[in-house]
Structures are given as C-alpha cells and as structure tokens.
Design a protein around this motif. Structure first.
Motif: not given
Length: 181
Positions: A18, A63-64, A96, A98, A100, A103-104, A108-109, A112
């Motif tokens: 990542w 995922v992150g 933090y 993400i 993948d 998924l940006i 999602l961020g 989270v």
C-alpha cells in the motif's frame, strides 16, 4: 461494515504494498521496503510504542491503515502545532489512508474517519478533542475530514511529509460531544 484491529508484523507485506501505491506514496512519502516497514511500524505492532496502528477492514477485507495517538505521547507533534493552535496533551491525532486504489473517491475515507472518531471517545475517555493537521494541498484528505464532521480550526505552516509540498497546512478538530449524546 468498517472494523479494525491492531497492525501485526504479518501485515507488513500488505502495508508495504500500500505504501508503494502512487496515491499513498504521494502524501505519506514513506519507504515501502520490508526493512523500512519493519523499522517504522514494528515498535507499534509489538506494543512498544504508545500509538495505535490499526489495520482497517471493510466487510472483513483489509482496505487501509489508521494511526491514532495522544499528543502528550509525542510532544514534538504538539510543539510543531504550537505556533498555529494550542493542543491539549490528552488530545488525539489521527493519520490514515485507503490502500486499495479501487476504493478511492467512493466515500470510504469519510466512513473510516467517522467510525474512528466515534470509537476514540470511548477508547480515550480523557481526550477533549481530536486534532488533525493535513497538507493544504491534500484536498481529498481534508474534504474527507470535513465530510466526517471535523471543522477546520486553524491554518499555518508545518513540515510536510513529502518534501515536494509546501509548508501550508490546515488543522481540523472534532470536539468531544457532551455526555448523553
């Protein structure tokens, strides 16, 4: 469903992959070799450092990464913020990403961040606030903070993670909600 657990040394190959992703490397500017990941994340994974390095999951899939720490445990971070904003020792900092790239840009961020803010009030009962400095150039990051309910409370110069960036930073804050909310 968003969940997390403490990062372990077995997670280091995934973390390294990542950190090498262009969208992560751009802002984290971190070496991604196995030796660098072990050097920089090993102490927290072994419980030898007072920070939380957390592997984030979406519906059970990693995922992150989330990092969470008290400013009082890292006074150099509070000192760098001091010219911009006063930060209580019990305040918590977040970092933090993400991992993948698929998924940006899908919110999602924000999910989270919202989840970790809520959990932080329970996990850090003395924390009056969560204070997050972010590069002013990292629009995606500060927009996720705003969408998660944090407020921009200051602006100023700080040393950027990536030396290619200028020193301009925004500081976001979430204040502990009153009891009963």
């Amino acid at each position: 469903m968003i969940s997390w657990r403490t990062l372990t040394e077995q997670d280091f190959p995934l973390l390294g992959s990542w950190l090498a992703q262009p969208h992560v490397a751009r802002w984290w500017h971190h070496e991604s070799s196995a030796a660098a990941v072990a050097r920089d994340f090993g102490a927290a994974a072994r419980g030898e450092e007072p920070s939380d390095d957390l592997l984030v999951f979406l519906d059970g899939r990693p995922v992150g990464l989330l990092q969470r720490s008290r400013y009082g445990d890292y006074p150099e971070h509070a000192a760098e913020l001091a010219p911009i904003i006063e930060v209580p020792a019990e305040a918590v900092c977040l970092d933090y990403f993400i991992g993948d790239p698929r998924l940006i840009g899908a919110g999602l961020g924000t999910r989270v961040i919202r989840s970790i803010v809520e959990a932080t009030w329970h996990d850090y009962p003395e924390a009056p606030s969560i204070v997050v400095p972010v590069s002013a150039a990292n629009r995606a990051s500060w927009r996720a903070l705003e969408k998660a309910g944090l407020r921009r409370v200051a602006e100023g110069e700080m040393t950027p993670d990536n030396p290619l960036d200028d020193r301009d930073h925004y500081v976001y804050e979430a204040v502990r909600p009153p009891a009963g909310f």
